[in-house]
Design a protein around this motif. Structure first.
Motif, PDB file in Angstrom:
ATOM      1  N   TYR A 116      45.952  57.633  45.503  1.00  0.00           N
ATOM      2  CA  TYR A 116      46.468  56.283  45.730  1.00  0.00           C
ATOM      3  C   TYR A 116      47.576  56.304  46.762  1.00  0.00           C
ATOM      4  O   TYR A 116      48.504  57.092  46.665  1.00  0.00           O
ATOM      5  N   LEU A 154      48.162  46.106  41.245  1.00  0.00           N
ATOM      6  CA  LEU A 154      47.307  47.064  40.552  1.00  0.00           C
ATOM      7  C   LEU A 154      47.465  46.888  39.043  1.00  0.00           C
ATOM      8  O   LEU A 154      48.523  47.178  38.486  1.00  0.00           O
ATOM      9  N   TRP A 190      51.606  50.224  38.270  1.00  0.00           N
ATOM     10  CA  TRP A 190      50.699  49.602  37.306  1.00  0.00           C
ATOM     11  C   TRP A 190      51.310  48.335  36.717  1.00  0.00           C
ATOM     12  O   TRP A 190      52.497  48.290  36.405  1.00  0.00           O
ATOM     13  N   TYR A 194      46.229  47.608  35.058  1.00  0.00           N
ATOM     14  CA  TYR A 194      45.644  48.621  34.177  1.00  0.00           C
ATOM     15  C   TYR A 194      45.199  47.931  32.889  1.00  0.00           C
ATOM     16  O   TYR A 194      45.984  47.234  32.243  1.00  0.00           O
ATOM     17  N   VAL A 233      43.738  44.298  42.106  1.00  0.00           N
ATOM     18  CA  VAL A 233      42.849  45.382  41.702  1.00  0.00           C
ATOM     19  C   VAL A 233      43.018  45.608  40.204  1.00  0.00           C
ATOM     20  O   VAL A 233      44.142  45.672  39.701  1.00  0.00           O
TER      21      VAL A 233
END
Length: 129
Positions: A66, A75, A22, A77, A44
């Motif tokens: 994942y 990725l 993250w 968050y 993402v």
């Protein structure tokens, strides 16, 4: 990233912890970086409401399924409750109506896919890596 690892890890086996790479999305300026980086690597964004049981359930399922490395994609968050202004800017910048939880895939500066709620875990991210 220790806090994120503890908050968003799931168990594969009783003594094994799954940790996702993250990146905390907590500054508006990061959105320009995401747009720029998306020209060479898939970005993402996972938008999560920390007070919503459905959001927590979807996130746990996402973590468990994942299977990508930091080399495959970045990725992010986003904690919606603490950074609603960033969520609003994501909706504007990438032309995607806000929902929660929500997953956005950014490539070449554009949201090429997005899903919300249970459909997040039906999305095949392999198509975008």
């Amino acid at each position: 990233m220790g806090l994120f690892n503890k908050l968003f890890s799931g168990s594969n086996k009783p003594n094994e912890t799954k940790v996702l790479p993250w990146i905390a999305l907590n500054e508006l300026g990061q959105l320009q970086n995401i747009e720029n980086k998306s020209k060479t690597k898939t970005q993402v964004i996972f938008k999560h409401s920390t007070r919503c049981g459905i959001s927590r359930m979807v996130m746990n399922q996402f973590v468990e399924s994942y299977g990508f490395s930091e080399n495959d994609l970045d990725l992010y968050y986003l904690d919606l409750l603490n950074y609603r202004d960033i969520s609003n800017e994501i909706a504007h910048k990438f032309q995607v109506l806000h929902e929660s939880p929500q997953l956005l895939v950014i490539k070449n500066g554009t949201a090429v896919a997005h899903e919300s709620h249970g459909a997040i875990n039906d999305m095949d991210l392999n198509r975008f890596v």
